[in-house]
Enzyme design. Structure first.
Site, PDB file in Angstrom:
ATOM      1  N   THR A   1       0.861  -1.187   0.000  1.00  0.00           N
ATOM      2  CA  THR A   1       0.000   0.000   0.000  1.00  0.00           C
ATOM      3  C   THR A   1       0.893   1.232   0.000  1.00  0.00           C
ATOM      4  OG1 THR A   1       0.033   0.166   2.389  1.00  0.00           O
ATOM      5  CG2 THR A   1      -1.732  -1.141   1.433  1.00  0.00           C
TER       6      THR A   1
ATOM      7  N   LYS B   1     -14.295  17.854  11.239  1.00  0.00           N
ATOM      8  CA  LYS B   1     -15.124  17.833  12.451  1.00  0.00           C
ATOM      9  C   LYS B   1     -15.391  19.264  12.891  1.00  0.00           C
ATOM     10  CE  LYS B   1     -13.173  13.419  13.232  1.00  0.00           C
ATOM     11  NZ  LYS B   1     -12.020  13.287  12.343  1.00  0.00           N
TER      12      LYS B   1
ATOM     13  N   GLU C   1      -6.111  -3.676   0.057  1.00  0.00           N
ATOM     14  CA  GLU C   1      -6.367  -4.744   1.027  1.00  0.00           C
ATOM     15  C   GLU C   1      -7.508  -5.654   0.603  1.00  0.00           C
ATOM     16  OE1 GLU C   1      -5.644  -1.632   1.622  1.00  0.00           O
ATOM     17  OE2 GLU C   1      -4.476  -1.380   3.452  1.00  0.00           O
TER      18      GLU C   1
ATOM     19  N   TRP D   1     -20.036  16.522  11.286  1.00  0.00           N
ATOM     20  CA  TRP D   1     -19.032  16.140  10.303  1.00  0.00           C
ATOM     21  C   TRP D   1     -19.350  16.731   8.940  1.00  0.00           C
ATOM     22  CZ3 TRP D   1     -17.595  10.237  10.991  1.00  0.00           C
ATOM     23  CH2 TRP D   1     -16.950  10.091  12.230  1.00  0.00           C
TER      24      TRP D   1
HETATM   25  P1  AMP Z   1      -5.824   2.026  -2.448  1.00  0.00           P
HETATM   26  O1  AMP Z   1      -5.541   0.959  -1.486  1.00  0.00           O
HETATM   27  O2  AMP Z   1      -4.630   2.856  -2.789  1.00  0.00           O
HETATM   28  O3  AMP Z   1      -6.486   1.480  -3.658  1.00  0.00           O
HETATM   29  O4  AMP Z   1      -6.838   3.043  -1.765  1.00  0.00           O
HETATM   30  C1  AMP Z   1      -8.057   2.624  -1.232  1.00  0.00           C
HETATM   31  C2  AMP Z   1      -8.855   3.814  -0.789  1.00  0.00           C
HETATM   32  O5  AMP Z   1      -9.203   4.633  -1.909  1.00  0.00           O
HETATM   33  C3  AMP Z   1     -10.192   3.464  -0.177  1.00  0.00           C
HETATM   34  O6  AMP Z   1     -10.110   3.068   1.158  1.00  0.00           O
HETATM   35  C4  AMP Z   1     -10.949   4.779  -0.349  1.00  0.00           C
HETATM   36  O7  AMP Z   1     -10.613   5.723   0.645  1.00  0.00           O
HETATM   37  C5  AMP Z   1     -10.426   5.277  -1.674  1.00  0.00           C
HETATM   38  N1  AMP Z   1     -11.388   4.946  -2.729  1.00  0.00           N
HETATM   39  C6  AMP Z   1     -11.361   3.908  -3.563  1.00  0.00           C
HETATM   40  N2  AMP Z   1     -12.415   3.940  -4.405  1.00  0.00           N
HETATM   41  C7  AMP Z   1     -13.140   5.035  -4.076  1.00  0.00           C
HETATM   42  C8  AMP Z   1     -14.358   5.618  -4.549  1.00  0.00           C
HETATM   43  N3  AMP Z   1     -15.022   5.107  -5.572  1.00  0.00           N
HETATM   44  N4  AMP Z   1     -14.801   6.736  -3.932  1.00  0.00           N
HETATM   45  C9  AMP Z   1     -14.129   7.286  -2.908  1.00  0.00           C
HETATM   46  N5  AMP Z   1     -12.979   6.791  -2.422  1.00  0.00           N
HETATM   47  C10 AMP Z   1     -12.482   5.678  -2.994  1.00  0.00           C
END
Ligand code: AMP
Length: 544
Positions: free
Chosen positions: A186, A440, A331, A445
């Protein structure tokens, strides 16, 4: 009493074996680092996958559990590595070249990669790490002899020479489906990147999941263009799902810009595209500039960040393309939800459909979701209550790689995604914010994502970021940072007047700052931590 069906393990090698057997003439088209477009078929790919598997075994002794790194764009040689490495029982470690150099060094050493396969573009990264990767025995450059670069790397091997004399048949071993297949780190904004170790079983089940009609609906009639990189969560699993069903694959190589993508789409006529919002923004802008309409693109999948309504509308109205909003994370292999309609939505007005499409949709079967308050109590699925979004299922991680001592799941075995969401009575979730980004304000929120989406709806706004910054009275208030479009005359009052038509009044940012650029993470998300560092005391300083 046990069932009496065959115990066939869910493995990765059979995906490409099957594609070669039943869809042998289906094409894989790649834009290469060297320049030209390369095309061949699943049958050709399978032969070369076997040659590579033989080369890895005979030249380097790669076998069960060994880690093989890749630093590469989406292309046919990277695709071959996906199957040769995992198929041999080794672990494919896809390295994200957009990480900082120190992070790349960290993950190569943490994974203990033995061999690294690298595209021409990324050779300089490894050159800079020379002497700092003690486990790496060899670097294979993904090109032919004619294009081999001058390099200071010792032990650099030419990919085409490596596989050239190898037999095109390899007996892929059968093993337990829970064996590790691949590893992706990640791009955390704090601390070292964390490794997510996928299994053969999780990847195969995820492939079934994303092929379902109510998720990405990939089929043998499709041509799929994954713009999302193969170095970031396996290009959302598409390199596995496409051979599973016999869909044509179109790989963009290093050209992820608007003109590059538009040209490839025109040439290869993909029916499904997959990428993050910034990529689609560049594509839509370019198509506007040249006055062109995309033909034949059924679905553009968007995820990684929220899809603004303006983008959903533009895809539909200008190009006849359904923007399929998906949500997931590294994940989760990564797809968790997809926003497709139910029968009862089909009669909705187009406006109501657009609204629905801004949600991230319903869980793909296999993924279970719930929202809880901070004490872990379940919250109702009424579309109003929002809380910590938690998931579980066969393609959700249990622990991070080599951090097995840490307790990651809650007492009931759920993984906290770090997102704040609502879930409605139909099971459609909506991301309110990342838990660390939500603003916040006086005990209430405010969603930074909603404000950003509202801001980018203004025609003069190219990109926007909203962060919560310290406020003497309200604890936190929103601050809006905007990159204006070229030639725009937008000012603070104009921006606030526009936002007032989009959001409730108490959400309006306390200030608007116009900037030339915004910081992003290695996966293209806004790096809000950096913005908070820079602007965290903006309002208190102003007030003082
Ligand atoms: P990653 O592990 O880099 O793919 O990031 C995952 C994170 O990206 C998620 O926990 C979200 O916070 C964000 N994310 C992924 N898809 C979306 C979506 N369609 N809308 C908003 N946030 C998203």
């Amino acid at each position: 009493m046990r069932g009496q069906m065959m115990d066939t393990p869910l493995l990765i090698a059979p995906l490409i074996e099957t594609a070669a057997k039943f869809h042998g003439d289906v094409e894989i088209v790649s834009r290469t680092c060297e320049g030209p477009i390369h095309r061949y078929t699943y049958a050709d790919a399978y032969s070369r996958v076997q040659q590579l598997a033989n080369a890895l075994a005979s030249r380097f002794g790669i076998g069960m559990g060994d880690r093989v790194g890749t630093l590469a764009w989406n292309g046919y040689r990277h695709f071959e590595a996906y199957f040769a490495v995992s198929g041999s029982g080794a672990v494919l470690h896809t390295i994200n070249p957009r990480l900082f150099l120190e992070q790349i060094e960290y993950i190569i050493n943490h994974a203990e990669d033995r061999v690294i396969l690298v595209d021409l573009t990324f050779v300089p990264i490894l050159e800079k790490l020379a002497g700092k990767m003690p486990t790496v025995e060899a670097v294979v450059i993904l090109t032919d002899r004619a294009n081999m670069p001058e390099t200071t790397l010792v032990n650099a091997i030419c990919y085409e020479e490596l596989i050239a004399d190898q037999p095109a048949s390899f007996d892929f071993p059968r093993f337990d489906e829970n064996t590790a297949s691949s590893l992706c780190y990640t791009s955390g904004t704090t601390g070292n990147p964390k490794g997510v170790l996928y299994s053969h079983r999780s990847n195969v089940l995820h492939s079934y999941g994303i092929c379902m009609a109510d998720s990405l609906a990939v089929s043998a009639t499709d041509a799929v263009l994954p713009v999302v990189p193969m170095f970031h969560v396996n290009a959302w699993g598409l390199p596995y799902a496409c051979p599973m069903v016999g869909a044509k694959l179109v790989f963009p190589g290093p050209r992820l810009d608007g003109p590059g993508l538009a040209e490839l789409i025109e040439m290869e006529r993909p029916t499904i595209l997959a990428g993050v919002p910034t990529v689609w923004l560049a594509l839509l802008n370019h198509l506007d500039e040249i006055g062109r309409k995309m033909e034949g693109v059924r679905i553009a999948v968007v995820g990684g960040s929220a899809a603004p309504e303006a983008m959903i509308r533009k895809f539909q109205e200008k190009h006849g393309t359904f923007l399929l909003h998906a949500w997931g994370m590294t994940e989760m292999s990564p797809v968790g939800t997809t926003c497709t309609f139910k029968a009862k939505h089909l009669g909705l007005s187009q406006e109501a459909k657009y609204k629905l499409q801004t949600k991230i949709g319903k869980a793909v079967y296999g993924v279970d979701m719930r929202i809880t308050d901070s004490d872990g109590n379940n919250l109702p699925h009424d579309g109003v209550a929002f809380g910590h979004l938690k998931v579980r299922g066969p393609w959700v991680l249990k622990t991070y790689y080599r951090r097995e001592d840490e307790t990651l799941l809650d007492d009931d075995g759920w993984f906290d995604t770090g997102d704040i969401a609502t879930i409605d009575a139909d099971g459609y979730a909506q991301i309110v914010d990342r838990s660390k980004d939500v603003i916040k304000s006086g005990g209430e929120w405010i969603s930074s994502i909603d404000l950003e989406n509202a801001a980018v709806g203004h025609p003069d706004v190219k990109e926007a970021a909203v962060i919560g910054v310290a406020h003497d009275k309200w604890q936190e208030r929103p601050l809006l940072l905007v990159i204006p479009r070229e030639g725009a005359t937008l000012d603070k009052q104009g921006m606030l007047d526009y936002l007032e038509t989009q959001v409730v009044k108490w959400w309006l940012p306390d200030d608007v700052i116009f900037v030339d650029e915004l910081p992003h993470t290695a996966t293209g998300k806004l790096l809000k931590m950096k913005l908070r560092e820079a602007y965290g005391d903006w309002l208190t300083k102003k007030a003082g």
